[in-house]
Design a protein around this motif. Structure first.
Motif, PDB file in Angstrom:
ATOM      1  N   UNK B  42      31.874  29.262  32.195  1.00 51.43           N
ATOM      2  CA  UNK B  42      31.144  29.920  31.118  1.00 51.43           C
ATOM      3  C   UNK B  42      29.802  30.468  31.603  1.00 51.43           C
ATOM      4  N   UNK B  43      29.288  31.467  30.888  1.00 54.71           N
ATOM      5  CA  UNK B  43      27.932  31.952  31.165  1.00 54.71           C
ATOM      6  C   UNK B  43      26.929  30.957  30.563  1.00 54.71           C
ATOM      7  N   UNK B  70      25.917  26.801  27.842  1.00 56.80           N
ATOM      8  CA  UNK B  70      26.526  25.983  28.883  1.00 56.80           C
ATOM      9  C   UNK B  70      25.945  24.568  28.862  1.00 56.80           C
ATOM     10  N   UNK B  71      24.661  24.457  28.480  1.00 55.55           N
ATOM     11  CA  UNK B  71      24.044  23.139  28.369  1.00 55.55           C
ATOM     12  C   UNK B  71      24.780  22.249  27.367  1.00 55.55           C
ATOM     13  N   UNK B  72      25.168  22.850  26.221  1.00 55.87           N
ATOM     14  CA  UNK B  72      25.946  22.105  25.223  1.00 55.87           C
ATOM     15  C   UNK B  72      27.269  21.618  25.825  1.00 55.87           C
ATOM     16  N   UNK B 142      29.779  38.183  40.211  1.00 57.63           N
ATOM     17  CA  UNK B 142      30.977  38.731  40.828  1.00 57.63           C
ATOM     18  C   UNK B 142      32.284  38.182  40.290  1.00 57.63           C
ATOM     19  N   UNK B 143      32.198  37.321  39.285  1.00 54.45           N
ATOM     20  CA  UNK B 143      33.420  36.756  38.716  1.00 54.45           C
ATOM     21  C   UNK B 143      33.454  36.943  37.212  1.00 54.45           C
ATOM     22  N   UNK B 144      34.660  36.837  36.631  1.00 59.04           N
ATOM     23  CA  UNK B 144      34.775  36.874  35.180  1.00 59.04           C
ATOM     24  C   UNK B 144      34.429  35.492  34.631  1.00 59.04           C
ATOM     25  N   UNK B 145      33.551  35.453  33.636  1.00 58.56           N
ATOM     26  CA  UNK B 145      33.189  34.185  32.991  1.00 58.56           C
ATOM     27  C   UNK B 145      33.261  34.350  31.474  1.00 58.56           C
ATOM     28  N   UNK B 146      33.498  33.244  30.811  1.00 57.25           N
ATOM     29  CA  UNK B 146      33.559  33.281  29.350  1.00 57.25           C
ATOM     30  C   UNK B 146      32.148  33.426  28.774  1.00 57.25           C
ATOM     31  N   UNK B 147      31.960  34.508  28.007  1.00 58.58           N
ATOM     32  CA  UNK B 147      30.724  34.687  27.234  1.00 58.58           C
ATOM     33  C   UNK B 147      30.955  34.100  25.845  1.00 58.58           C
ATOM     34  N   UNK B 148      32.216  34.101  25.446  1.00 57.78           N
ATOM     35  CA  UNK B 148      32.571  33.563  24.131  1.00 57.78           C
ATOM     36  C   UNK B 148      34.017  33.093  24.183  1.00 57.78           C
ATOM     37  N   UNK B 149      34.290  31.948  23.647  1.00 58.41           N
ATOM     38  CA  UNK B 149      35.664  31.446  23.583  1.00 58.41           C
ATOM     39  C   UNK B 149      35.840  30.730  22.250  1.00 58.41           C
ATOM     40  N   UNK B 150      36.694  31.297  21.417  1.00 56.38           N
ATOM     41  CA  UNK B 150      37.016  30.690  20.125  1.00 56.38           C
ATOM     42  C   UNK B 150      38.440  30.178  20.197  1.00 56.38           C
ATOM     43  N   UNK B 151      38.607  28.881  20.069  1.00 59.20           N
ATOM     44  CA  UNK B 151      39.933  28.266  20.059  1.00 59.20           C
ATOM     45  C   UNK B 151      40.318  28.050  18.599  1.00 59.20           C
ATOM     46  N   UNK B 152      41.269  28.843  18.135  1.00 56.84           N
ATOM     47  CA  UNK B 152      41.682  28.781  16.726  1.00 56.84           C
ATOM     48  C   UNK B 152      42.997  28.021  16.663  1.00 56.84           C
ATOM     49  N   UNK B 153      42.963  26.812  16.109  1.00 51.19           N
ATOM     50  CA  UNK B 153      44.182  25.988  16.132  1.00 51.19           C
ATOM     51  C   UNK B 153      44.883  25.997  14.786  1.00 51.19           C
ATOM     52  N   UNK B 154      46.223  25.935  14.843  1.00 49.45           N
ATOM     53  CA  UNK B 154      47.029  26.142  13.645  1.00 49.45           C
ATOM     54  C   UNK B 154      46.977  24.984  12.660  1.00 49.45           C
ATOM     55  N   UNK B 155      46.873  23.765  13.188  1.00 45.89           N
ATOM     56  CA  UNK B 155      46.946  22.610  12.296  1.00 45.89           C
ATOM     57  C   UNK B 155      45.593  22.343  11.663  1.00 45.89           C
ATOM     58  N   UNK B 156      45.615  22.031  10.361  1.00 46.31           N
ATOM     59  CA  UNK B 156      44.353  21.684   9.706  1.00 46.31           C
ATOM     60  C   UNK B 156      43.991  20.235   9.959  1.00 46.31           C
ATOM     61  N   UNK B 157      44.985  19.454  10.329  1.00 44.38           N
ATOM     62  CA  UNK B 157      44.689  18.083  10.717  1.00 44.38           C
ATOM     63  C   UNK B 157      43.972  18.109  12.058  1.00 44.38           C
ATOM     64  N   UNK B 158      42.945  17.339  12.186  1.00 41.10           N
ATOM     65  CA  UNK B 158      42.207  17.320  13.439  1.00 41.10           C
ATOM     66  C   UNK B 158      42.601  16.085  14.225  1.00 41.10           C
ATOM     67  N   UNK B 159      43.402  16.271  15.261  1.00 41.33           N
ATOM     68  CA  UNK B 159      43.789  15.101  16.055  1.00 41.33           C
ATOM     69  C   UNK B 159      42.551  14.522  16.720  1.00 41.33           C
ATOM     70  N   UNK B 160      42.523  13.217  16.801  1.00 41.05           N
ATOM     71  CA  UNK B 160      41.346  12.529  17.331  1.00 41.05           C
ATOM     72  C   UNK B 160      41.074  12.959  18.769  1.00 41.05           C
ATOM     73  N   UNK B 161      42.101  13.319  19.480  1.00 38.63           N
ATOM     74  CA  UNK B 161      41.905  13.638  20.894  1.00 38.63           C
ATOM     75  C   UNK B 161      41.381  15.055  21.093  1.00 38.63           C
ATOM     76  N   UNK B 162      40.997  15.689  20.009  1.00 40.59           N
ATOM     77  CA  UNK B 162      40.351  16.984  20.168  1.00 40.59           C
ATOM     78  C   UNK B 162      39.031  16.798  20.899  1.00 40.59           C
TER      79      UNK B 162
END
Lengths: 166, 166, 166
Positions: B42-43, B70-72, B142-162
């Protein structure tokens, strides 16, 4: 230019595209249960192992399946064909994240992730096994063949249908 | 030609092949739990969010995880390493359907589908989460880095291992 | 050079890369439930069938879904939109193992594996269907379109949500 030279001269990207085709053929062979063709993806002296991830990471040698040559693989196929005690089932395999590690002493290192799904008659499909393959390929008779294939599966439980290759 | 110019000049197909390698490395980093290396994809000012699909589609701002730099992400890794209350488990990630949306104001829009599988000790593997990622990448060092990444998950249940990143 | 000639002149690898983009677009169209756009991936006289693997392998003609033209597909979309008796759910599709079989009488034969995951509200994600697609594509209006698509699914149980296309 020999086949070996051609493969050695390929860029990492071209090798990946080549390997993706190989893995697609390999998976189709197994998914379609053309088991007699399966050993032909390997060299005569190939090492094929299915091993739980925990054993692999701890360096424990114990594998769920251990085959030391193409002959072993052929024996394995005969054993599967003769074993009719298992309920009929389909296995469907997905390969992803193909990563080319490069050539070392004439062997091409590759990593892939896999997911395999199992469908028993009159049951819904379920996840059967996921894991990572550690492969080493060589050029034999002008084609890439497995010299070594380690299937490292995440679950410590050994599903009975591991009888089918991955 | 600078690295940025090289990436900007690439065809959509070459960009996809480049990205597939990046995603394979990214996934391997996480699957192998090399978490300390993860923020380096990530940037410095990257936005990383894990958000339920329903919230995303309704435009609701509430995310399951929200990191603004990135600190977060580094703090997150420390938190995961210190958290030993969760049962040990393996996560196995598959990425597919990489779609390149193109460059806009120096950012490369990309969509991917993912499936993640979870294996707890002494349990069978199960589907943990599936969804789609909305990524924006930039060229940095010189490399591609994530400036933004949104992970949109289908289940509304939040598994603990998230607790583990995707 | 016409579009048809361009496609016919492509190497097997270039065709696969072209097809991977097409399948990614196709899957995104369905995953995002842009159902009205779905028939546009087919020719006017396209054949679309969803068929259990056992029927397919035994040569039995009975399909779970049988559509003989783009008009049928459009009717299907209308039927889905009008059917509100099903619980809302998300389907997430993964395509892998794209194999190009080559051109025959102007039709491009392709095989793919798929896995589809279903998420109902307030439930965890589960495997919905896995199987293999037998596709034939032609060049129409300068693009590859499905002339025939047979979705052969491994499970003999027909999940109710097969209402959604694959």
């Amino acid at each position: 230019m020999t086949a070996t030279e051609r493969f050695l001269a390929m860029s990492s990207r071209d090798l990946r595209l080549e390997l993706e085709e190989l893995y697609a053929d390999y998976v189709a062979c197994l998914d379609e249960e053309r088991l007699e063709e399966w050993p032909e993806f390997f060299t005569d002296d190939a090492l094929y192992r299915i091993i739980p991830r925990e054993n692999f990471e701890r360096g424990l040698p114990i594998a769920t399946l251990h085959c030391e040559s193409k002959g072993y693989l052929k024996d394995r196929v005969v054993a599967i064909r003769r074993t009719m005690v298992y309920a009929p089932r389909y296995i469907r395999r997905m390969v992803s994240n193909v990563r080319v590690l490069g050539w070392q002493e004439g062997q091409l290192g590759v990593r892939t992730n896999y997911a395999a799904f199992e469908t028993l008659r009159d049951e819904l499909t379920r996840v059967f096994s996921v894991g990572r393959c550690h492969d080493k390929l060589v050029v034999a008779n002008g084609r890439l063949k497995f010299k070594e294939r380690l299937v490292v599966f995440d679950s410590e439980l050994i599903p009975i249908s591991l009888i089918y290759p991955l």
